[in-house]
Design a protein around this motif. Structure first.
Motif, PDB file in Angstrom:
ATOM      1  N   VAL A 172       3.358   2.970   2.160  1.00  0.00           N
ATOM      2  CA  VAL A 172       1.949   3.343   2.258  1.00  0.00           C
ATOM      3  C   VAL A 172       1.076   2.223   1.710  1.00  0.00           C
ATOM      4  O   VAL A 172       0.011   1.924   2.260  1.00  0.00           O
ATOM      5  CB  VAL A 172       1.688   4.673   1.522  1.00  0.00           C
ATOM      6  N   ALA A 173       1.519   1.562   0.651  1.00  0.00           N
ATOM      7  CA  ALA A 173       0.739   0.465   0.055  1.00  0.00           C
ATOM      8  C   ALA A 173       0.595  -0.713   1.012  1.00  0.00           C
ATOM      9  O   ALA A 173      -0.412  -1.428   0.974  1.00  0.00           O
ATOM     10  CB  ALA A 173       1.379   0.009  -1.247  1.00  0.00           C
ATOM     11  N   GLN A 174       1.571  -0.932   1.873  1.00  0.00           N
ATOM     12  CA  GLN A 174       1.473  -2.022   2.851  1.00  0.00           C
ATOM     13  C   GLN A 174       0.319  -1.791   3.818  1.00  0.00           C
ATOM     14  O   GLN A 174      -0.323  -2.733   4.257  1.00  0.00           O
ATOM     15  CB  GLN A 174       2.764  -2.152   3.654  1.00  0.00           C
ATOM     16  N   ALA A 187      -2.428   4.462  -1.513  1.00  0.00           N
ATOM     17  CA  ALA A 187      -1.200   4.497  -2.308  1.00  0.00           C
ATOM     18  C   ALA A 187      -1.513   4.699  -3.786  1.00  0.00           C
ATOM     19  O   ALA A 187      -0.826   5.462  -4.469  1.00  0.00           O
ATOM     20  CB  ALA A 187      -0.408   3.224  -2.086  1.00  0.00           C
ATOM     21  N   GLU A 188      -2.549   4.046  -4.277  1.00  0.00           N
ATOM     22  CA  GLU A 188      -2.921   4.218  -5.689  1.00  0.00           C
ATOM     23  C   GLU A 188      -3.430   5.630  -5.953  1.00  0.00           C
ATOM     24  O   GLU A 188      -3.138   6.218  -6.984  1.00  0.00           O
ATOM     25  CB  GLU A 188      -3.981   3.188  -6.066  1.00  0.00           C
ATOM     26  N   ARG A 189      -4.205   6.187  -5.015  1.00  0.00           N
ATOM     27  CA  ARG A 189      -4.716   7.549  -5.185  1.00  0.00           C
ATOM     28  C   ARG A 189      -3.610   8.584  -5.177  1.00  0.00           C
ATOM     29  O   ARG A 189      -3.650   9.556  -5.944  1.00  0.00           O
ATOM     30  CB  ARG A 189      -5.687   7.868  -4.037  1.00  0.00           C
ATOM     31  N   LEU A 190      -2.621   8.395  -4.320  1.00  0.00           N
ATOM     32  CA  LEU A 190      -1.559   9.389  -4.177  1.00  0.00           C
ATOM     33  C   LEU A 190      -0.446   9.261  -5.205  1.00  0.00           C
ATOM     34  O   LEU A 190       0.076  10.266  -5.702  1.00  0.00           O
ATOM     35  CB  LEU A 190      -0.949   9.326  -2.787  1.00  0.00           C
ATOM     36  N   PHE A 191      -0.041   8.045  -5.510  1.00  0.00           N
ATOM     37  CA  PHE A 191       1.196   7.845  -6.252  1.00  0.00           C
ATOM     38  C   PHE A 191       1.014   7.333  -7.679  1.00  0.00           C
ATOM     39  O   PHE A 191       1.988   7.108  -8.369  1.00  0.00           O
ATOM     40  CB  PHE A 191       2.110   6.901  -5.488  1.00  0.00           C
ATOM     41  N   CYS A 192      -0.177   7.105  -8.152  1.00  0.00           N
ATOM     42  CA  CYS A 192      -0.352   6.611  -9.524  1.00  0.00           C
ATOM     43  C   CYS A 192      -0.989   7.630 -10.407  1.00  0.00           C
ATOM     44  O   CYS A 192      -1.492   8.607 -10.102  1.00  0.00           O
ATOM     45  CB  CYS A 192      -1.193   5.334  -9.515  1.00  0.00           C
ATOM     46  N   ARG A 217       8.174  13.151  -3.330  1.00  0.00           N
ATOM     47  CA  ARG A 217       9.043  12.008  -3.633  1.00  0.00           C
ATOM     48  C   ARG A 217       8.256  10.715  -3.478  1.00  0.00           C
ATOM     49  O   ARG A 217       8.439   9.979  -2.508  1.00  0.00           O
ATOM     50  CB  ARG A 217      10.237  12.022  -2.693  1.00  0.00           C
ATOM     51  N   PRO A 218       7.382  10.390  -4.404  1.00  0.00           N
ATOM     52  CA  PRO A 218       6.536   9.209  -4.242  1.00  0.00           C
ATOM     53  C   PRO A 218       7.307   7.896  -4.280  1.00  0.00           C
ATOM     54  O   PRO A 218       6.854   6.899  -3.714  1.00  0.00           O
ATOM     55  CB  PRO A 218       5.561   9.311  -5.413  1.00  0.00           C
ATOM     56  N   ASP A 219       8.473   7.874  -4.922  1.00  0.00           N
ATOM     57  CA  ASP A 219       9.234   6.625  -5.027  1.00  0.00           C
ATOM     58  C   ASP A 219       9.682   6.106  -3.670  1.00  0.00           C
ATOM     59  O   ASP A 219       9.828   4.899  -3.487  1.00  0.00           O
ATOM     60  CB  ASP A 219      10.446   6.821  -5.943  1.00  0.00           C
ATOM     61  N   THR A 220       9.872   6.991  -2.694  1.00  0.00           N
ATOM     62  CA  THR A 220      10.350   6.541  -1.386  1.00  0.00           C
ATOM     63  C   THR A 220       9.248   5.981  -0.506  1.00  0.00           C
ATOM     64  O   THR A 220       9.494   5.119   0.327  1.00  0.00           O
ATOM     65  CB  THR A 220      11.022   7.711  -0.623  1.00  0.00           C
TER      66      THR A 220
END
Length: 122
Positions: free
Chosen positions: A109-111, A117-122, A101-104
């Motif tokens: 994580v990006a903060q 965050a870019e590696r995991l969720f993009c 569930r990357p939207d949550t």
């Protein structure tokens, strides 16, 4: 039968709750302090045992989904700790839900690590 024959002892039983026996004594204070310390020590040991059992429960799953996903993504120890922390803050039951569930978790994580965050969720 011998105990019943000693009527004097039976008559003096009620004397222990009156007269000089009714006053608070030093032995009463010591006994109460030992009781309170014993209860506090027992409570502390139960808390310690609960935390120990919880720690064992977490490490009892050597092949957890989170561990496998973290290895698949090549996460470092620091990045794994960051993901676990984010999952705890979000109230997720298992940190592996971050990957599903990357939207949550994207913003949280990006903060702390924008590259992760870019590696995991993009």
């Amino acid at each position: 039968m011998v105990a019943l024959a000693q009527t004097d002892a039976w008559k003096r039983l009620g004397d222990r709750f009156s007269g000089e026996y009714l006053r608070w004594q030093t032995s009463d204070t010591i006994g109460l302090a030992v009781l309170v310390l014993g209860l506090a020590a027992t409570y502390g040991l139960l808390l310690l045992a609960g935390k120990w059992q919880e720690r064992i429960g977490r490490s009892d799953r050597p092949r957890s989904p989170f561990g496998m996903l973290a290895r698949a993504h090549g996460l470092t120890r620091r990045e794994r700790a960051l993901c676990r922390h984010a999952a705890t803050e979000l109230g997720l039951a298992d940190p592996a839900e971050l990957f599903v569930r990357p939207d949550t978790a994207r913003e949280l994580v990006a903060q702390q690590d924008r590259g992760l965050a870019e590696r995991l969720f993009c």
